[in-house]
Design a protein around this motif. Structure first.
Motif: not given
Length: 240
Positions: A7-19, A21-27, A66-72
């Motif tokens: 559950y914690a891992a899925v939460t982290l993945i979802a939060a990371g995905g939202a982040l 998407v936000g970075l891509i939208a800003v760019v 964005v690439v580094l954030v995605t990786f981590f």
């Protein structure tokens, strides 16, 4: 435990995905804003400002960010999910190696078997018990009968009066009992704790695989059997 970890891992993945998407939208919005400016003839365009010259570099840095954030964001949850299985495999490998060393230790020392201690000399070639010459407390020669080690996890019910838990096997090997000398370097013996632990793990496996010792009587692996054996003891089971 595993469910909460997932559950914690899925939460982290979802939060990371939202982040992400936000970075891509800003760019994307920055590029779109630049594209809506009025077109000026090349001859009338002013020279590039410092900001314009630095923008490509800034965009590259943002892209790599964005690439580094995605990786981590992906790497940490994946490692978190894989870690329990990895640790279990490592523990199983360590136990397998320890059991293999313990089996070699029961055999006589030789040029090919540098780990040999020679348990079979007293307990028989198959570790099913033997007969040896020994001395009693007055120093008189007597015959001693080393027990059957293939039933050691059966405890007192199978003739092992001092064995009520797996720790007792370690203690008996370390300190000795009756005609058996102490083997631990703590008691003037020849084996360190790791070598004794290797022997214990091998004997536990050997005894637990013996059909004559059912799980309900296995004091090494079954706490209920250990507790029952202790309750049935009429004297201090750890007394020499």
């Amino acid at each position: 435990m595993i469910a909460s970890t997932n559950y914690a891992a899925v939460t982290l993945i979802a939060a990371g995905g939202a982040l992400i998407v936000g970075l891509i939208a800003v760019v994307a919005l920055r590029h779109r804003a630049r594209g809506t400016r009025a077109e000026i003839p090349a001859g009338m365009r002013p020279g590039p400002s410092d900001q314009a010259l630095e923008t490509p570099l800034l965009l590259k840095l943002q892209g790599w960010g964005v690439v580094l954030v995605t990786f981590f964001v992906l790497w940490f949850p994946v490692m978190w999910l894989l870690e329990p299985g990895t640790n279990l495999k490592q523990e199983q490998a360590l136990n397998s190696d320890s059991i293999a060393r313990g089996q070699l230790a029961t055999q006589p020392f030789s040029e090919e078997n540098g780990l040999g201690v020679g348990c079979v000399r007293c307990h028989g070639n198959e570790l099913q018990g033997g007969v040896i010459n020994a001395l009693d407390e007055q120093g008189n020669p007597i015959l001693a009968y080393p027990p059957n080690l293939t039933t050691v996890c059966g405890g007192p019910k199978f003739g092992h009066a001092a064995i009520y838990t797996i720790d007792d096997i370690f203690q008996v090997i370390s300190e000795g009992r009756g005609a058996m000398p102490s083997w631990s370097i703590r008691y003037a013996g020849a084996l360190d704790d790791q070598q004794i632990n290797d022997l214990v793990l091998y004997l536990v496996q050997l005894s637990s695989q013996n059909p004559a010792v059912p799980f309900e009587d296995n004091v090494c692996l079954n706490k209920a059997a250990s507790d029952k054996a202790l309750e049935n003891a009429t004297t201090d089971p750890r007394a020499p």
